[in-house]
Design a protein around this motif. Structure first.
Motif, PDB file in Angstrom:
ATOM      1  N   VAL A 158       0.611  -0.690   0.654  1.00  0.00           N
ATOM      2  CA  VAL A 158      -0.051  -0.230  -0.030  1.00  0.00           C
ATOM      3  C   VAL A 158       0.462   1.318   0.000  1.00  0.00           C
ATOM      4  O   VAL A 158       2.084   1.132  -0.210  1.00  0.00           O
ATOM      5  CB  VAL A 158      -0.970  -0.225   1.286  1.00  0.00           C
ATOM      6  N   ASP A 159      -0.284   2.353  -0.515  1.00  0.00           N
ATOM      7  CA  ASP A 159       1.103   3.913  -0.398  1.00  0.00           C
ATOM      8  C   ASP A 159       1.365   3.908   1.271  1.00  0.00           C
ATOM      9  O   ASP A 159       0.710   3.409   2.516  1.00  0.00           O
ATOM     10  CB  ASP A 159       0.001   4.767  -0.188  1.00  0.00           C
ATOM     11  N   GLU A 160       2.675   4.699   1.491  1.00  0.00           N
ATOM     12  CA  GLU A 160       3.491   4.380   3.218  1.00  0.00           C
ATOM     13  C   GLU A 160       2.815   5.517   3.550  1.00  0.00           C
ATOM     14  O   GLU A 160       3.170   5.032   5.058  1.00  0.00           O
ATOM     15  CB  GLU A 160       4.519   4.812   2.671  1.00  0.00           C
ATOM     16  N   ASN A 161       1.264   6.464   3.840  1.00  0.00           N
ATOM     17  CA  ASN A 161       0.702   7.138   3.862  1.00  0.00           C
ATOM     18  C   ASN A 161      -0.463   6.567   4.509  1.00  0.00           C
ATOM     19  O   ASN A 161      -0.647   7.347   5.332  1.00  0.00           O
ATOM     20  CB  ASN A 161       0.269   8.337   3.396  1.00  0.00           C
ATOM     21  N   VAL A 162      -1.053   5.494   4.237  1.00  0.00           N
ATOM     22  CA  VAL A 162      -1.232   4.429   4.477  1.00  0.00           C
ATOM     23  C   VAL A 162      -1.946   3.817   6.060  1.00  0.00           C
ATOM     24  O   VAL A 162      -0.030   3.298   6.243  1.00  0.00           O
ATOM     25  CB  VAL A 162      -2.484   2.995   3.706  1.00  0.00           C
ATOM     26  N   LYS A 163      -2.426   4.673   7.074  1.00  0.00           N
ATOM     27  CA  LYS A 163      -2.171   3.768   8.503  1.00  0.00           C
ATOM     28  C   LYS A 163      -2.702   2.563   8.721  1.00  0.00           C
ATOM     29  O   LYS A 163      -3.211   1.946   7.804  1.00  0.00           O
ATOM     30  CB  LYS A 163      -3.266   4.858   9.508  1.00  0.00           C
ATOM     31  N   GLY A 164      -1.264   1.754   9.798  1.00  0.00           N
ATOM     32  CA  GLY A 164      -1.473   0.479   9.639  1.00  0.00           C
ATOM     33  C   GLY A 164      -2.690   0.404  10.651  1.00  0.00           C
ATOM     34  O   GLY A 164      -3.864  -1.017  10.400  1.00  0.00           O
ATOM     35  N   GLY A 165      -3.478   1.083  11.443  1.00  0.00           N
ATOM     36  CA  GLY A 165      -4.666   0.936  12.693  1.00  0.00           C
ATOM     37  C   GLY A 165      -5.962   1.540  11.341  1.00  0.00           C
ATOM     38  O   GLY A 165      -6.639   0.301  11.500  1.00  0.00           O
ATOM     39  N   GLU A 166      -5.869   1.389  10.668  1.00  0.00           N
ATOM     40  CA  GLU A 166      -6.997   1.715   9.300  1.00  0.00           C
ATOM     41  C   GLU A 166      -7.175   0.788   8.804  1.00  0.00           C
ATOM     42  O   GLU A 166      -8.262  -0.057   8.567  1.00  0.00           O
ATOM     43  CB  GLU A 166      -6.550   2.978   8.598  1.00  0.00           C
ATOM     44  N   LYS A 199       6.433   3.489  -1.313  1.00  0.00           N
ATOM     45  CA  LYS A 199       5.252   2.041  -0.920  1.00  0.00           C
ATOM     46  C   LYS A 199       6.129   1.719   0.550  1.00  0.00           C
ATOM     47  O   LYS A 199       6.985   1.393   0.347  1.00  0.00           O
ATOM     48  CB  LYS A 199       4.688   0.637  -2.024  1.00  0.00           C
ATOM     49  N   LYS A 200       4.306   0.250   0.936  1.00  0.00           N
ATOM     50  CA  LYS A 200       5.069   0.053   2.070  1.00  0.00           C
ATOM     51  C   LYS A 200       4.837  -1.936   2.135  1.00  0.00           C
ATOM     52  O   LYS A 200       3.195  -1.691   1.248  1.00  0.00           O
ATOM     53  CB  LYS A 200       5.282   0.783   3.213  1.00  0.00           C
ATOM     54  N   SER A 201       5.026  -2.778   2.510  1.00  0.00           N
ATOM     55  CA  SER A 201       4.348  -3.418   2.876  1.00  0.00           C
ATOM     56  C   SER A 201       3.784  -4.051   4.074  1.00  0.00           C
ATOM     57  O   SER A 201       5.087  -3.835   4.673  1.00  0.00           O
ATOM     58  CB  SER A 201       4.957  -5.323   2.165  1.00  0.00           C
ATOM     59  N   ILE A 202       2.911  -4.209   4.223  1.00  0.00           N
ATOM     60  CA  ILE A 202       2.332  -4.864   5.386  1.00  0.00           C
ATOM     61  C   ILE A 202       1.578  -6.419   5.706  1.00  0.00           C
ATOM     62  O   ILE A 202       0.798  -6.871   4.879  1.00  0.00           O
ATOM     63  CB  ILE A 202       1.162  -3.488   6.164  1.00  0.00           C
ATOM     64  N   VAL A 228     -11.991  -9.667   2.269  1.00  0.00           N
ATOM     65  CA  VAL A 228     -11.025  -8.982   2.606  1.00  0.00           C
ATOM     66  C   VAL A 228     -10.312  -8.368   1.867  1.00  0.00           C
ATOM     67  O   VAL A 228      -9.561  -6.753   1.594  1.00  0.00           O
ATOM     68  CB  VAL A 228      -9.527  -9.486   3.881  1.00  0.00           C
ATOM     69  N   VAL A 229      -9.389  -9.545   0.746  1.00  0.00           N
ATOM     70  CA  VAL A 229      -8.597  -9.109  -0.393  1.00  0.00           C
ATOM     71  C   VAL A 229      -8.910  -8.260  -1.160  1.00  0.00           C
ATOM     72  O   VAL A 229      -8.541  -7.012  -1.724  1.00  0.00           O
ATOM     73  CB  VAL A 229      -8.052 -10.110  -1.557  1.00  0.00           C
ATOM     74  N   SER A 230      -9.927  -8.294  -1.274  1.00  0.00           N
ATOM     75  CA  SER A 230     -10.953  -7.276  -2.540  1.00  0.00           C
ATOM     76  C   SER A 230     -11.575  -6.150  -2.156  1.00  0.00           C
ATOM     77  O   SER A 230     -11.017  -4.613  -2.729  1.00  0.00           O
ATOM     78  CB  SER A 230     -12.038  -7.682  -3.005  1.00  0.00           C
ATOM     79  N   GLY A 231     -12.078  -5.795  -0.748  1.00  0.00           N
ATOM     80  CA  GLY A 231     -12.321  -4.495   0.160  1.00  0.00           C
ATOM     81  C   GLY A 231     -10.863  -3.870   0.094  1.00  0.00           C
ATOM     82  O   GLY A 231     -10.675  -2.648  -0.151  1.00  0.00           O
ATOM     83  N   LEU A 232      -9.797  -4.444   0.532  1.00  0.00           N
ATOM     84  CA  LEU A 232      -8.329  -3.897   0.358  1.00  0.00           C
ATOM     85  C   LEU A 232      -8.458  -3.431  -0.708  1.00  0.00           C
ATOM     86  O   LEU A 232      -8.016  -1.867  -0.665  1.00  0.00           O
ATOM     87  CB  LEU A 232      -7.181  -4.005   1.262  1.00  0.00           C
ATOM     88  N   TYR A 241      -7.602   1.056  -0.459  1.00  0.00           N
ATOM     89  CA  TYR A 241      -6.705   1.418  -0.796  1.00  0.00           C
ATOM     90  C   TYR A 241      -5.491   1.224  -1.890  1.00  0.00           C
ATOM     91  O   TYR A 241      -4.449   1.527  -1.491  1.00  0.00           O
ATOM     92  CB  TYR A 241      -6.086   0.559   0.826  1.00  0.00           C
ATOM     93  N   GLN A 242      -5.960   0.958  -2.549  1.00  0.00           N
ATOM     94  CA  GLN A 242      -5.113   0.192  -3.931  1.00  0.00           C
ATOM     95  C   GLN A 242      -3.877  -0.970  -3.515  1.00  0.00           C
ATOM     96  O   GLN A 242      -3.119  -0.861  -3.950  1.00  0.00           O
ATOM     97  CB  GLN A 242      -4.656   1.069  -4.552  1.00  0.00           C
ATOM     98  N   ALA A 243      -4.544  -1.890  -2.485  1.00  0.00           N
ATOM     99  CA  ALA A 243      -3.604  -2.920  -2.018  1.00  0.00           C
ATOM    100  C   ALA A 243      -3.401  -4.339  -2.940  1.00  0.00           C
ATOM    101  O   ALA A 243      -4.722  -4.321  -3.527  1.00  0.00           O
ATOM    102  CB  ALA A 243      -4.557  -3.029  -0.769  1.00  0.00           C
ATOM    103  N   VAL A 244      -2.715  -4.427  -3.338  1.00  0.00           N
ATOM    104  CA  VAL A 244      -2.170  -5.399  -3.929  1.00  0.00           C
ATOM    105  C   VAL A 244      -1.086  -6.220  -3.281  1.00  0.00           C
ATOM    106  O   VAL A 244      -0.549  -6.252  -2.072  1.00  0.00           O
ATOM    107  CB  VAL A 244      -0.955  -4.617  -4.802  1.00  0.00           C
ATOM    108  N   LEU A 245      -1.580  -7.437  -3.389  1.00  0.00           N
ATOM    109  CA  LEU A 245      -1.183  -8.591  -2.616  1.00  0.00           C
ATOM    110  C   LEU A 245       0.105  -8.472  -2.395  1.00  0.00           C
ATOM    111  O   LEU A 245       1.099  -8.745  -4.103  1.00  0.00           O
ATOM    112  CB  LEU A 245      -1.468  -9.851  -2.954  1.00  0.00           C
ATOM    113  N   ARG A 246       1.530  -9.500  -2.326  1.00  0.00           N
ATOM    114  CA  ARG A 246       2.692  -9.562  -2.698  1.00  0.00           C
ATOM    115  C   ARG A 246       2.980 -10.812  -2.172  1.00  0.00           C
ATOM    116  O   ARG A 246       2.588 -11.311  -1.690  1.00  0.00           O
ATOM    117  CB  ARG A 246       3.601  -9.197  -0.778  1.00  0.00           C
ATOM    118  N   ASN A 247       3.902 -11.381  -3.598  1.00  0.00           N
ATOM    119  CA  ASN A 247       4.381 -11.786  -4.116  1.00  0.00           C
ATOM    120  C   ASN A 247       5.620 -12.674  -3.014  1.00  0.00           C
ATOM    121  O   ASN A 247       5.936 -11.598  -2.835  1.00  0.00           O
ATOM    122  CB  ASN A 247       4.771 -12.283  -5.193  1.00  0.00           C
TER     123      ASN A 247
END
Length: 792
Positions: free
Chosen positions: A711-719, A750-753, A778-782, A786-792
């Motif tokens: 996700v973008d690095e400005n996305v908060k983990g708590g969110e 970017k950052k990986s969570i 959950v994956v589709s919602g993220l 948040y335009q989250a992409v699964l990390r391989n």
């Protein structure tokens, strides 16, 4: 307050001993600190006269004196004396052979440089009856030879010292003490009633009350043609000095005498030094005054002044000015007697580093009807001692601002309820009437009129206290306390302060207790956005405002410890902070803390690292976890904190506190050498907890699934966690972050969570299809949110 027992017994003379007298005063609430018999200091000292004084043959500084002591000796005594004032014809205090002086010093026959000496000529300090040690005592020329010095100086007397509580200002004079003794012993009091003196001269000064609330009544009188060479009579000197007041000159001594006798302060001005009229006003900005003690003070605008047309003359109720004071050249005086409001005078003496007999009385309150009586008494004494011609009394009064006699109701049932015993109507009426209160009986009790000198009696409980203390606390029956022990409701969800204290102590903190009054400059540095409430009468300039947060006291405690080579500091405090909102003062219970220095106590196994933001955050989370509620940490914009190392603490979206590192500029201003972290929380938000709810134990296993999303690095983990919990459904029992990665193999920005999810069904073992359904949701919602992409 000190006073002479002889003086008191001229007013009221019960047939009881000194010890019984002081016991009665103490039991009535006028605690006696001690009493001293003046005649105990010495014995065997008589009046003598030096008939001859010749130089000692072998000592330049000694004289051989021939001393006649009348019938006390068959023949003149030869006494060696080294005092410079020893001379022929002088009446002196002679310690005869066998006399005992202070310190158990016995006088014996002696030989000084080969010449016999049969006694000793004494100074005031040697007899401990004065402070003059420059030479031997010079007694009055008419003192009879051979008279015992105790009798001559009237030393068959006790000096009694009473420690009065602040509410008993009416007893700061012989008149008030005598009134109390008369009540306690049922003896009549012989009042000193000064005669009304008619003016002989027409000189008057106009009086203007520019501050009538602070001074609603002011009396003055001109006395012309006094004798500046007159001396204070010995009886008056003895009385005021035994009361702890130094004799100065007749005019000042008279005003001090009236203060000690009536309990009412007075002051005398040199009439020639007064320019025009008298104006009782507040001080002007930058106005200065040189006081009688020689100290020059810069007056503040809240100080009540006595002034003339061109200058200040005195600080009202505290001390007069040097320029207008009475001197040996004074021919005419202006006598002052005024009523100053206790609140207006309170603290003013301390503000200028003073404490005077006048301020001590005015701060506790004076009888607002006593001014004319005090003026007449002082005039009467002055005319007898220094002479002169008096003018008429000039009075300025604002009746709207003057106090009035209080009227209270006293109920029989209330007396029994408060004291536990009943008083008869006759007892109540006898005690209160002797105290000077007016009574009118009614069906329930009495309507009580309070006299002007008992300004401390302002409610029904005060009247009951008067009954009990005069009746005698020691006479009340002894009973075992009785009370019903009733159970009361106590909410289970309450979080006690002691629990929070224990949590902080267990995490290595020490509790601090600091003042609620703080230095204005320090408070402004540590809370620039909030204007503190200033104190009307601060203890000192360093404690001038009420704190708007708890940091000033903690910072000063940290400074104190750092200056003493303490390298690890952990303080917390529970107390009130004070904020003003819409002119209303709010007192907010708060817990605050300060952390600086090493993370751990220095040891061979420690890593020596300094405390950081997350250490303090962990301590705060321990506090918050006591409530079991959800709290959020968001970046803070508080100006005193370091950007990027600070956070506001929210509960249900409402800010309840903050934590962070002090901004380097603030840290420098408050002179802290160690990096310092602070926090502050509203105690109300921590005062209750969420009660646990019972749920049956799960019979079926849980399943864990892990995801890593980019996700973008400005996305908060708590969110992300909140979002997953929201859309995960009933099968999702927990969601958490266990890793965050930034660096190689990721795009810039970017950052990986890495997320962990726990799933469980209460009634069966989950199947893959059910698990995958939740994970896919959950994956589709993220991805969508948040335009989250699964990390391989």
């Amino acid at each position: 307050m000190k006073f002479s027992e002889q003086w008191l017994r001229e007013w009221v003379n019960p047939e009881i001993s000194t010890q019984e007298l002081v016991d009665k005063l103490t039991m009535a609430g006028l605690e006696v600190d001690g009493f001293e018999y003046l005649g105990d200091n010495f014995s065997g000292v008589v009046v003598g006269e030096i008939s001859e004084a010749e130089q000692h043959p072998d000592a330049d500084k000694l004289q051989v004196c021939t001393v006649n002591v009348g019938d006390a000796s068959d023949e003149p005594l030869q006494i060696i004396c080294g005092a410079p004032n020893a001379r022929k014809g002088l009446k002196v205090a002679v310690a005869m052979i066998g006399a005992v002086l202070p310190g158990d010093f016995k006088i014996k026959k002696a030989k000084l440089r080969g010449v016999h000496s049969f006694g000793m000529l004494c100074s005031e300090t040697e007899l401990k009856i004065g402070e003059d040690s420059d030479g031997i005592m010079e007694l009055p020329s008419d003192a009879p030879l051979g008279t015992d010095l105790k009798a001559l100086l009237n030393l068959d007397d006790h000096v009694i010292e009473v420690d009065l509580t602040p509410n008993r200002g009416d007893c700061l004079g012989i008149r008030g003490i005598a009134r109390e003794v008369g009540v306690l012993t049922q003896q009549d009091v012989t009042e000193v009633t000064p005669k009304s003196i008619t003016g002989e001269v027409s000189d008057e000064l106009d009086i203007k009350l520019s501050a009538p609330k602070a001074c609603p009544r002011y009396l003055g009188r001109v006395i012309k043609g006094i004798n500046p060479e007159a001396t204070t009579p010995q009886w008056m000197v003895q009385r005021i000095e035994r009361s702890g007041v130094r004799s100065i000159d007749p005019v000042v001594d008279v005003t001090n005498y009236v203060l000690l006798e009536m309990g009412h302060p007075m002051h005398a001005f040199d009439l020639a030094k007064i320019d025009g009229a008298i104006d009782v006003r507040m001080a002007k900005k930058d106005e200065k005054l040189t006081l009688l003690d020689g100290q020059e003070v810069e007056l503040t605008e809240d100080t009540l002044m006595i002034a003339d047309n061109s200058k200040p003359l005195a600080i009202a109720g505290v001390m007069g000015g040097e320029h207008s004071g009475v001197t040996t050249e004074t021919q005419d005086i202006f006598l002052e007697s005024a009523y100053f409001d206790a609140i207006a005078v309170a603290g003013k003496a301390r503000q200028y580093g003073l404490h005077t007999d006048a301020s001590h009385r005015y701060e506790r309150g004076v009888d607002y009807k006593l001014q004319r009586t005090a003026m007449e008494r002082a005039t009467e004494l002055l005319l007898d001692i220094v002479g002169g011609k008096p003018g008429n009394i000039i009075e300025a009064v604002d009746k709207d601002e003057m106090p009035s006699n209080g009227h209270l109701t006293l109920r029989r049932d209330r007396i029994k309820r408060v004291v536990g015993v009943s008083f008869s109507d006759e007892q109540v009426e006898d005690i209160l009437t002797r105290l000077g209160l007016g009574l009118n009986a009614n069906d329930e009790g009495w309507d009580v009129a309070v006299p002007s000198f008992r300004f401390d009696i302002d409610n029904e409980e005060s009247l009951i206290e008067e009954l009990v203390r005069v009746y005698g606390y020691n006479k009340l029956p002894i009973r075992k306390p009785q009370g019903e022990m009733a159970m009361f409701m106590q909410n289970e969800n309450r979080v006690f302060k002691n629990l929070l204290r224990d949590l902080m102590v267990n995490r290595g903190y020490q509790e601090a207790i600091t003042y609620s009054f703080v230095e204005p400059k320090l408070q402004a540095v540590l809370e620039p956005a909030q204007k503190p409430l200033p104190l009307m009468n601060p203890i000192s300039s360093e404690m001038g405002v009420m704190r708007t947060n708890l940091l000033p006291g903690l910072v000063q405690a940290a400074q104190f410890n750092i200056n003493r080579q303490q390298s690890r500091i952990r303080f917390f405090e529970m107390g009130l902070r004070f904020e003003t909102s819409a002119d209303e003062l709010q007192q907010i219970p708060t817990i605050a803390g300060l952390v600086a220095g090493r993370r751990y106590i220095e040891s061979w196994s420690g890593d020596g690292r300094k405390v950081d933001f997350y250490d303090v955050k962990g301590d705060i989370e321990a506090l918050l976890n006591a409530t079991k509620f959800r709290f959020d940490f968001v970046p803070s914009d508080k100006s005193i904190l370091h950007p990027g190392q600070s956070a506001d603490i929210l509960r249900d979206g409402k800010k309840i506190g903050y934590l962070g590192k002090l901004h380097p500029e603030i840290q420098q201003k408050v002179d802290l050498d160690l990096d310092t972290f602070v926090f502050e929380l509203d105690l109300e938000a921590l005062s209750e907890r969420k009660l646990p709810e019972f749920k049956p134990l799960m019979k079926f296993p849980s399943i864990r699934r892990d995801l890593a999303v980019i996700v973008d690095e400005n996305v908060k983990g708590g969110e992300l966690i909140d979002f997953i919990v929201k859309i995960g459904g009933n099968l999702l029992t927990d969601a958490f972050i266990f890793d965050i990665y930034k660096g190689e193999h990721l795009e810039k920005g970017k950052k990986s969570i890495a997320l962990g999810m726990t799933l469980r069904h209460p009634d069966k073992t989950l199947e893959d299809a059910e698990i995958n359904s939740v994970v896919d949701k959950v994956v589709s919602g993220l991805a969508e949110e948040y335009q989250a992409v699964l990390r391989n």
